[in-house]
Design a protein around this motif. Structure first.
Motif, mmCIF file in Angstrom:
data_model
loop_
_atom_site.group_PDB
_atom_site.id
_atom_site.type_symbol
_atom_site.label_atom_id
_atom_site.label_comp_id
_atom_site.label_asym_id
_atom_site.label_seq_id
_atom_site.Cartn_x
_atom_site.Cartn_y
_atom_site.Cartn_z
ATOM 1 N N ALA A 145 0.847 -1.199 0.000
ATOM 2 C CA ALA A 145 0.000 0.000 0.000
ATOM 3 C C ALA A 145 0.882 1.248 0.000
ATOM 4 C CB ALA A 145 -0.901 -0.003 1.231
ATOM 5 N N SER A 146 0.435 2.290 -0.709
ATOM 6 C CA SER A 146 1.208 3.533 -0.840
ATOM 7 C C SER A 146 1.635 4.102 0.502
ATOM 8 C CB SER A 146 0.387 4.590 -1.585
ATOM 9 O OG SER A 146 0.050 4.122 -2.855
ATOM 10 N N SER A 147 0.764 4.008 1.496
ATOM 11 C CA SER A 147 1.052 4.580 2.810
ATOM 12 C C SER A 147 2.189 3.857 3.530
ATOM 13 C CB SER A 147 -0.207 4.561 3.685
ATOM 14 O OG SER A 147 -0.647 3.225 3.866
ATOM 15 N N LYS A 148 2.509 2.641 3.087
ATOM 16 C CA LYS A 148 3.537 1.845 3.765
ATOM 17 C C LYS A 148 4.824 1.722 2.956
ATOM 18 C CE LYS A 148 0.121 -0.887 6.258
ATOM 19 N NZ LYS A 148 -0.424 -2.214 6.514
ATOM 20 N N VAL A 192 7.294 3.833 2.149
ATOM 21 C CA VAL A 192 8.510 4.418 2.712
ATOM 22 C C VAL A 192 9.119 3.495 3.767
ATOM 23 C CG1 VAL A 192 9.454 6.346 4.033
ATOM 24 C CG2 VAL A 192 7.773 6.787 2.246
ATOM 25 N N THR A 193 8.291 3.059 4.706
ATOM 26 C CA THR A 193 8.764 2.185 5.777
ATOM 27 C C THR A 193 9.275 0.868 5.223
ATOM 28 O OG1 THR A 193 7.146 3.155 7.266
ATOM 29 C CG2 THR A 193 8.097 1.065 7.941
ATOM 30 N N ARG A 194 8.514 0.275 4.310
ATOM 31 C CA ARG A 194 8.877 -1.037 3.744
ATOM 32 C C ARG A 194 10.162 -0.938 2.920
ATOM 33 N NH1 ARG A 194 9.929 -5.554 3.900
ATOM 34 N NH2 ARG A 194 9.028 -7.212 2.662
ATOM 35 N N ALA A 195 10.320 0.150 2.164
ATOM 36 C CA ALA A 195 11.533 0.333 1.353
ATOM 37 C C ALA A 195 12.764 0.397 2.251
ATOM 38 C CB ALA A 195 11.412 1.597 0.509
ATOM 39 N N LYS A 196 12.670 1.129 3.341
ATOM 40 C CA LYS A 196 13.802 1.225 4.278
ATOM 41 C C LYS A 196 14.117 -0.135 4.884
ATOM 42 C CE LYS A 196 13.197 6.070 5.516
ATOM 43 N NZ LYS A 196 12.761 7.028 6.548
ATOM 44 N N GLN A 197 13.086 -0.893 5.217
ATOM 45 C CA GLN A 197 13.292 -2.213 5.809
ATOM 46 C C GLN A 197 14.021 -3.138 4.838
ATOM 47 O OE1 GLN A 197 9.195 -3.115 6.732
ATOM 48 N NE2 GLN A 197 9.380 -2.436 8.856
ATOM 49 N N ILE A 198 13.585 -3.143 3.589
ATOM 50 C CA ILE A 198 14.226 -4.000 2.574
ATOM 51 C C ILE A 198 15.675 -3.570 2.369
ATOM 52 C CG2 ILE A 198 14.232 -4.650 0.131
ATOM 53 C CD1 ILE A 198 11.140 -4.513 0.248
ATOM 54 N N TYR A 199 15.892 -2.262 2.291
ATOM 55 C CA TYR A 199 17.246 -1.747 2.093
ATOM 56 C C TYR A 199 18.154 -2.167 3.245
ATOM 57 C CZ TYR A 199 21.102 1.360 1.034
ATOM 58 O OH TYR A 199 22.347 1.849 0.740
ATOM 59 N N GLN A 200 17.680 -2.010 4.473
ATOM 60 C CA GLN A 200 18.475 -2.364 5.655
ATOM 61 C C GLN A 200 18.694 -3.871 5.768
ATOM 62 O OE1 GLN A 200 16.149 -0.522 8.740
ATOM 63 N NE2 GLN A 200 17.024 1.507 8.366
ATOM 64 N N GLN A 201 17.725 -4.633 5.327
ATOM 65 C CA GLN A 201 17.811 -6.095 5.421
ATOM 66 C C GLN A 201 18.739 -6.706 4.378
ATOM 67 O OE1 GLN A 201 16.216 -8.028 7.704
ATOM 68 N NE2 GLN A 201 16.889 -9.980 6.883
#
Length: 199
Positions: free
Chosen positions: A109-112, A114-123
């Motif tokens: 979902a669009s609202s999530k 930003v958070t999800r992108a950072k999580q994937i990047y960090q992971q």
């Protein structure tokens, strides 16, 4: 860097880094994982477990399709589960985990985003990430810039590179693995039994 390491070729240094990454991955304690890491692991383990728990053995037609092309393998839930098990045996399961995380991200979902992108990047992408995938510096930089906008396509280039890495490298070894060769042997044995029974 000590003089001894400085004299080693870049390929040796990369091998040392790969071994360090694999050892650190194996030494990770489950309780040290973040909630997000547990969700990723559970989400990825669920399809593989579901496929593994299916009593049905892949048909010779399915296995032959997997041998025809990497696309057929990746488009098959069972094929992906079998290939993931192979990657696990090579300590490169993070490639499939990353690819699946990117696929999942595209439907977030669009609202999530930003958070999800950072999580994937960090992971998976940042230096010394828990499940760091093998990306060149330019792709890492591009992805870091892309996640600032957090659009559904911000991981496309990194995902494409990991897909190609699996196709050109791991998939070839998969085709020559005992796992696939074993299926060939099983098929030949079954065919011989069928011929014998029809006599």
């Amino acid at each position: 860097m000590c003089k001894g390491l400085a004299t080693l070729p870049a390929t040796c240094l990369q091998s040392v880094k790969d071994i360090k990454h694999k050892i650190s991955f194996l030494l990770q304690k489950p309780e040290a994982q973040t909630t997000h890491q547990k969700q990723i692991h559970e989400k990825k383990a669920a399809p593989a477990t579901a496929a593994a728990s299916v009593k049905r053995v892949p048909t010779p037609t399915e296995v032959n399709k997997w041998k025809e092309s990497f696309i057929h393998l990746m488009n098959s839930d069972t094929g992906r589960a079998v290939f993931t098990n192979f990657l696990r045996s090579e300590f490169s399961e993070e490639n499939m985990d990353f690819w699946l995380a990117c696929e999942d991200y595209k439907t977030t979902a669009s609202s999530k985003l930003v958070t999800r992108a950072k999580q994937i990047y960090q992971q998976f992408i940042e230096v010394d990430a828990p499940n760091e995938v093998n990306l060149d510096g330019a792709t890492k930089d591009l992805t870091r810039q892309n996640i600032k906008n957090s659009c559904p396509s911000c991981f496309n280039e990194a995902q494409r590179i990991i897909y190609l890495l699996m196709e050109k490298d791991s998939y070839r070894r998969f085709l020559n693995s005992k796992l696939i060769q074993g299926w060939d042997q099983t098929q030949m044995t079954a065919a011989k039994k069928e011929i014998k029974n029809s006599d």
